[in-house]
Design an enzyme around this catalytic site. Structure first.
Site, PDB file in Angstrom:
ATOM      1  N   HIS A  32      -3.547  -5.217   0.255  1.00 40.49           N
ATOM      2  CA  HIS A  32      -3.084  -5.678   1.567  1.00 40.49           C
ATOM      3  C   HIS A  32      -3.133  -7.208   1.621  1.00 40.49           C
ATOM      4  O   HIS A  32      -4.072  -7.793   2.173  1.00 40.49           O
ATOM      5  CB  HIS A  32      -3.957  -5.091   2.679  1.00 40.49           C
ATOM      6  CG  HIS A  32      -3.720  -3.636   2.930  1.00 40.49           C
ATOM      7  ND1 HIS A  32      -2.800  -3.179   3.843  1.00 40.49           N
ATOM      8  CD2 HIS A  32      -4.274  -2.540   2.354  1.00 40.49           C
ATOM      9  CE1 HIS A  32      -2.802  -1.855   3.841  1.00 40.49           C
ATOM     10  NE2 HIS A  32      -3.690  -1.438   2.947  1.00 40.49           N
ATOM     11  N   GLU A  83      -1.642  -9.225   3.436  1.00 37.56           N
ATOM     12  CA  GLU A  83      -1.554  -9.795   4.788  1.00 37.56           C
ATOM     13  C   GLU A  83      -2.908 -10.249   5.308  1.00 37.56           C
ATOM     14  O   GLU A  83      -2.994 -11.135   6.170  1.00 37.56           O
ATOM     15  CB  GLU A  83      -0.938  -8.773   5.765  1.00 37.56           C
ATOM     16  CG  GLU A  83      -1.778  -7.552   6.086  1.00 37.56           C
ATOM     17  CD  GLU A  83      -1.572  -6.375   5.135  1.00 37.56           C
ATOM     18  OE1 GLU A  83      -1.883  -5.235   5.515  1.00 37.56           O
ATOM     19  OE2 GLU A  83      -1.119  -6.615   3.994  1.00 37.56           O
ATOM     20  N   CYS A 109       0.838  -1.195   0.000  1.00 33.85           N
ATOM     21  CA  CYS A 109       0.000   0.000   0.000  1.00 33.85           C
ATOM     22  C   CYS A 109       0.882   1.259   0.000  1.00 33.85           C
ATOM     23  O   CYS A 109       1.485   1.592  -1.012  1.00 33.85           O
ATOM     24  CB  CYS A 109      -0.965  -0.038   1.190  1.00 33.85           C
ATOM     25  SG  CYS A 109      -2.314   1.165   1.067  1.00 33.85           S
TER      26      CYS A 109
END
Length: 551
Positions: free
Chosen positions: A515, A517, A379
């Site tokens: 993102h 994750e 990001c």
């Protein structure tokens, strides 16, 4: 009606209700059940999207674009189900729903009150979120005795009364502190917490007693006697060095069987926890270790990058590699210099907002690029890498993001409306994006360029990742930066937005706007994090791993 387990907490906050709930859900899933998990938060914010990471930790994003409590991240890492905005409810959301209905006249002129209107809305949200699942775990935020939690507690009390014990049970997490001076575990805080819970009409069926050491049988009997909970249902929630051991620990104490018996569930008689055993074994018996620097804006607050930390560990798990994290504030880089990055095997720059510390992120990206250190930008970390490349490779002096410098001569990062062309598809997209004033949120597909590192890691042409950002790569500079050597390795399905970039001559320099994750789990990992940790291992080994793989 879906059978429900309500999880409450007492004595103090931060005892680990989310992890305990997720661990129980993991065991029930291992017994063949499809589990819904839900968080009821007592704060008045409609969602955590505008809350400071310093106060609340990270904002977790779901497939449907909901900005939720970080506990939903724990839930999704422990169970194989993707949750939605239905599974994260706040007091603010409940009141917003009720007030909207009152304004429409749905209550036919009645006086709108906490009971029954607020509690009815809470019950409706619980039923909506758990419908179609075999079982639902509902965590109540805060601690018993907090005034703001009372409507939620009253609602779950009503559910138990209306549906009976075989459809709804209560699990209470409490603290049994060790008093070092006396050399004793003290059960009185647990007794008082249960007393407080019973005073509002809730008798717990199961107690999870958080303590530094395992509860002796004598203390379990004492707690059972004073709380009216069966001794076998007084579970020792001892501190463990690895959260992924918790499902195994709770299963050892037969917590799942207690729940199955109380709710009369028809499930597999055994739990297949082989995957969790494999996770724990990989963590406890690594064959390698690497150090990764995480250069962010909120690193002094551990929960602000919770999913990042876990995803890095997951990336190592797939290779039996222990990942040591070196947390660095980007402002610290600005103040004390890039020597702080010396001796790390990989650098990750995560997301964030605002100009504070941004130049530290840009300097970090430049350091990784010039010193051939594996770099992973996420990001804001991708945007920092693009700004560095524009300034220091493409020769665009003063390049920046308009988030930080609206007068930049080269706004290589900006809102879509700031670089749109006249007419056509771009104009249409800007209209749909509400002039860039809203977040780009949730799961979105993109197409990966053949022959790139991204394509090799994902192993497919089209992938989907979750987003949470406003600013984008400025398309007006795409050709110029590509001519300078930057590879756009993924674009949105309509070819309008840059999703990933990489440097082909670098050992491993990959950055993405999404993102990833949020989609990493300990059992499966995530392609980008696995690739990044492998690159860090190669960096540590001086390229030996790469040579061995080729051989």
């Amino acid at each position: 009606m879906t059978p429900l387990i309500f999880v409450t907490g007492g004595v103090v906050s931060s005892l680990g209700k989310g992890i305990a709930s997720a661990s129980l859900a993991a065991i029930l899933e291992a017994r063949g059940m499809r589990v819904a998990m839900m968080k009821l938060d007592p704060y008045i914010n409609v969602d955590p999207g505008t809350m400071s990471p310093f106060q609340h930790g990270e904002v977790y994003v779901t497939d449907d674009g909901a900005e939720t409590d970080l506990d939903l991240g724990h839930y999704e890492r422990f169970v194989r189900v993707h949750l939605t905005r239905k599974h994260s409810i706040t007091t603010g959301r409940i009141y917003e729903n009720v007030i909207r209905r009152e304004r429409r006249g749905d209550y036919l002129g009645a006086t709108v009150q906490v009971i029954p209107h607020i509690t009815d809305e809470i019950k409706r949200c619980i039923d909506e979120a758990t419908e179609g699942f075999d079982i639902g775990l509902v965590e109540i935020g805060g601690t018993v005795g907090d005034i703001e939690s009372l409507p939620f507690l009253e609602a779950i009390r009503q559910i138990r009364t209306e549906r009976g014990q075989h459809k709804a049970i209560f699990m209470h997490l409490t603290l049994v502190p060790w008093i070092a001076a006396a050399g004793e575990l003290k059960t009185k805080p647990t007794q008082h917490s249960v007393k407080e819970l019973r005073s509002i009409g809730i008798q717990p069926d199961v107690l999870l007693c958080r303590s530094e050491q395992r509860l002796p049988d004598s203390e379990r009997r004492k707690i059972a006697l004073f709380t009216n909970v069966p001794e076998k249902a007084v579970i020792s929630a001892v501190d463990l060095d690895n959260i992924y051991k918790i499902p195994l620990w709770l299963h050892e104490q037969q917590l799942d069987q207690i729940v199955v018996d109380l709710l009369h569930l028809k499930v597999s008689p055994t739990a297949d926890l082989s995957e969790w055993k494999a996770v724990v074994d990989a963590m406890e018996h690594p064959v390698d270790e690497v150090t990764v620097a995480v250069v962010g804006k909120y690193v002094d607050h551990a929960d602000a990058y919770k999913s990042i930390a876990e995803a890095l560990k997951h990336g190592g798990l797939r290779q039996r590699t222990r990942v040591k994290l070196k947390w660095l504030e980007s402002e610290q880089i600005e103040r004390d210099g890039l020597a702080l990055l010396k001796d790390v095997h990989g650098i990750l720059v995560p997301g964030g907002f605002g100009d504070r510390g941004f130049e530290g992120k840009v300097s970090t990206a430049r350091y990784a690029r010039e010193h051939n250190v594996p770099y992973f930008g996420i990001c804001y970390g991708m945007q920092a890498a693009v700004v560095d490349f524009a300034r220091n490779v493409a020769g665009l002096a003063g390049a920046n993001s308009t988030e930080n410098d609206k007068q930049s001569p080269h706004p290589v990062i900006g809102l879509i409306t700031e670089w749109r062309t006249s007419g056509g598809e771009m104009e249409r997209r800007n209209e749909e994006s509400d002039l860039g004033g809203t977040m780009r949120l949730g799961l979105q597909e993109c197409r990966i360029k053949p022959g790139t590192k991204a394509r090799a890691m994902y192993g497919k042409d089209v992938i989907a990742e979750r987003h949470r950002h406003r600013y984008e790569f400025n398309n007006r500079y795409r050709t110029q930066l590509e001519d300078a050597g930057l590879v756009v390795s993924a674009k949105s399905m309509d070819d309008l937005l840059v999703e990933m970039v990489e440097l082909p001559e670098h050992p491993w320099f990959v950055a993405c706007q999404a993102h990833p994750e949020f989609l990493s789990t300990p059992r499966d990992g995530h392609p980008l994090f696995i690739g990044f940790i492998r690159a860090a291992r190669e960096q540590k080994a001086g390229g030996k791993l790469l040579k061995e793989a080729s051989a």
